[in-house]
Write an enzyme that holds these catalytic residues in place. Structure first.
Site, PDB file in Angstrom:
ATOM      1  N   ASP A  17       8.754  -1.221 -44.768  1.00  0.00           N
ATOM      2  CA  ASP A  17       7.701  -0.725 -43.877  1.00  0.00           C
ATOM      3  C   ASP A  17       8.219   0.423 -43.018  1.00  0.00           C
ATOM      4  O   ASP A  17       9.020   0.210 -42.106  1.00  0.00           O
ATOM      5  CB  ASP A  17       7.195  -1.859 -42.980  1.00  0.00           C
ATOM      6  CG  ASP A  17       6.383  -2.879 -43.757  1.00  0.00           C
ATOM      7  OD1 ASP A  17       5.404  -2.475 -44.405  1.00  0.00           O
ATOM      8  OD2 ASP A  17       6.735  -4.073 -43.719  1.00  0.00           O
TER       9      ASP A  17
ATOM     10  N   MET B 247       7.403   2.975 -40.235  1.00  0.00           N
ATOM     11  CA  MET B 247       6.421   3.153 -39.142  1.00  0.00           C
ATOM     12  C   MET B 247       6.917   4.218 -38.181  1.00  0.00           C
ATOM     13  O   MET B 247       8.110   4.251 -37.846  1.00  0.00           O
ATOM     14  CB  MET B 247       6.230   1.843 -38.385  1.00  0.00           C
ATOM     15  CG  MET B 247       5.825   0.662 -39.246  1.00  0.00           C
ATOM     16  SD  MET B 247       5.483  -0.779 -38.212  1.00  0.00           S
ATOM     17  CE  MET B 247       5.287  -2.049 -39.474  1.00  0.00           C
TER      18      MET B 247
ATOM     19  N   HIS C 163       6.189   1.424 -47.978  1.00  0.00           N
ATOM     20  CA  HIS C 163       4.845   1.452 -47.390  1.00  0.00           C
ATOM     21  C   HIS C 163       4.906   2.349 -46.155  1.00  0.00           C
ATOM     22  O   HIS C 163       5.465   1.961 -45.130  1.00  0.00           O
ATOM     23  CB  HIS C 163       4.456   0.007 -47.041  1.00  0.00           C
ATOM     24  CG  HIS C 163       3.153  -0.126 -46.332  1.00  0.00           C
ATOM     25  ND1 HIS C 163       2.789  -1.287 -45.661  1.00  0.00           N
ATOM     26  CD2 HIS C 163       2.104   0.724 -46.185  1.00  0.00           C
ATOM     27  CE1 HIS C 163       1.583  -1.129 -45.135  1.00  0.00           C
ATOM     28  NE2 HIS C 163       1.158   0.080 -45.427  1.00  0.00           N
TER      29      HIS C 163
ATOM     30  N   MET D  32       3.551   3.844 -43.073  1.00  0.00           N
ATOM     31  CA  MET D  32       2.534   3.766 -42.010  1.00  0.00           C
ATOM     32  C   MET D  32       2.848   4.872 -41.026  1.00  0.00           C
ATOM     33  O   MET D  32       3.355   4.630 -39.911  1.00  0.00           O
ATOM     34  CB  MET D  32       2.572   2.372 -41.356  1.00  0.00           C
ATOM     35  CG  MET D  32       1.930   1.315 -42.229  1.00  0.00           C
ATOM     36  SD  MET D  32       2.465  -0.340 -41.770  1.00  0.00           S
ATOM     37  CE  MET D  32       4.031  -0.367 -42.616  1.00  0.00           C
TER      38      MET D  32
END
Ligand code: DX5
Ligand code: ZN
Length: 218
Positions: free
Chosen positions: A33, A35, A64, A66
């Site tokens: 993730d 971010m 991923h 974000m």
């Protein structure tokens, strides 16, 4: 299609990411993730950490993103060697171009939708992606409660994907656990991200197998 499990290292110890990867040798992917504290209110890691992780594990990385401006940043993750790179529809200004760049760099291209983003406007883009990610929590943090409100969208996405030829993987991310994975599989998901449900246990590899068995039962 067999269920695939992608443990999210967001729930692991960030000082021991290589050990976290080694703890789940039976995982199909490692979910990473990224971010930026702009697209979501949290800050995690970026390309340098992904590059180090790539050297530390042979499990393919499911990145991923974000982040704002994924059009600028996503291709580099694919070029670095990530197995999959997923961008958010809400953040991408040129999703077709970016998905094509991810594929051209040799990675699987993913498009992610937040809980409140409808899937129907993206039907024509299914040919441009290898995976559709439906968030089952608001993105930003691990350990949140699964949002049942997304289940009808998972079903509608499965119908659209099947109509399209069934090649696109359908991933769910957020609050996926032994309690919720069956309803996701029943609705049509086939790739399951799990953070807390894997790294919050004493035996992450066993948790992966238990989740896989529940998903394949449905
Ligand atoms: C949330 C992240 C998820 C998160 C899931 O924004 O995209 O990947 O790690 O964690 P759990 O499974 O604990 O909800
Ligand atoms: Zn995620």
């Amino acid at each position: 299609m067999a269920a695939q499990i992608s443990p999210s290292i967001l729930s692991a110890d960030f000082a021991r990411l290589a050990e976290a990867a080694a703890a789940v040798p039976n995982a199909d992917w490692l979910h990473v993730d990224v971010m930026d504290n702009h697209f979501v209110p949290n800050l995690t890691l970026g390309l340098p950490v992904v590059e180090s992780l790539l050297k530390a594990t042979s499990t393919p990385l499911d990145c991923h993103l974000m982040i704002e401006d994924p059009d600028r940043w996503a291709p580099a993750y694919a070029e670095a060697g990530a197995g999959g790179v997923t961008i958010h529809a809400e953040a991408a200004k040129a999703p077709v171009r970016t998905l094509r760049q991810i594929r051209a760099a040799g990675a699987r291209a993913g498009l992610a939708l937040n809980p409140a983003t409808s899937v129907e406007p993206y039907e024509d883009l299914l040919s441009e992606m290898d995976m559709l990610l439906l968030m089952t929590v608001e993105p930003g943090f691990g350990g949140q409660k699964f949002l049942n409100v997304v289940l009808p969208k998972i079903r509608r996405a499965r119908t659209l994907i099947d109509k399209h030829g069934g090649q696109v993987w359908l991933q769910v991310d957020g609050g996926v656990s032994a309690d919720t994975i069956e309803r996701c599989a029943e609705a049509g998901a086939d790739v399951f991200v799990a953070g807390n449900a894997v790294y919050g246990t004493d035996d992450p590899a066993r948790a992966v197998e238990e989740l896989r068995a529940l998903a394949e039962k449905s």
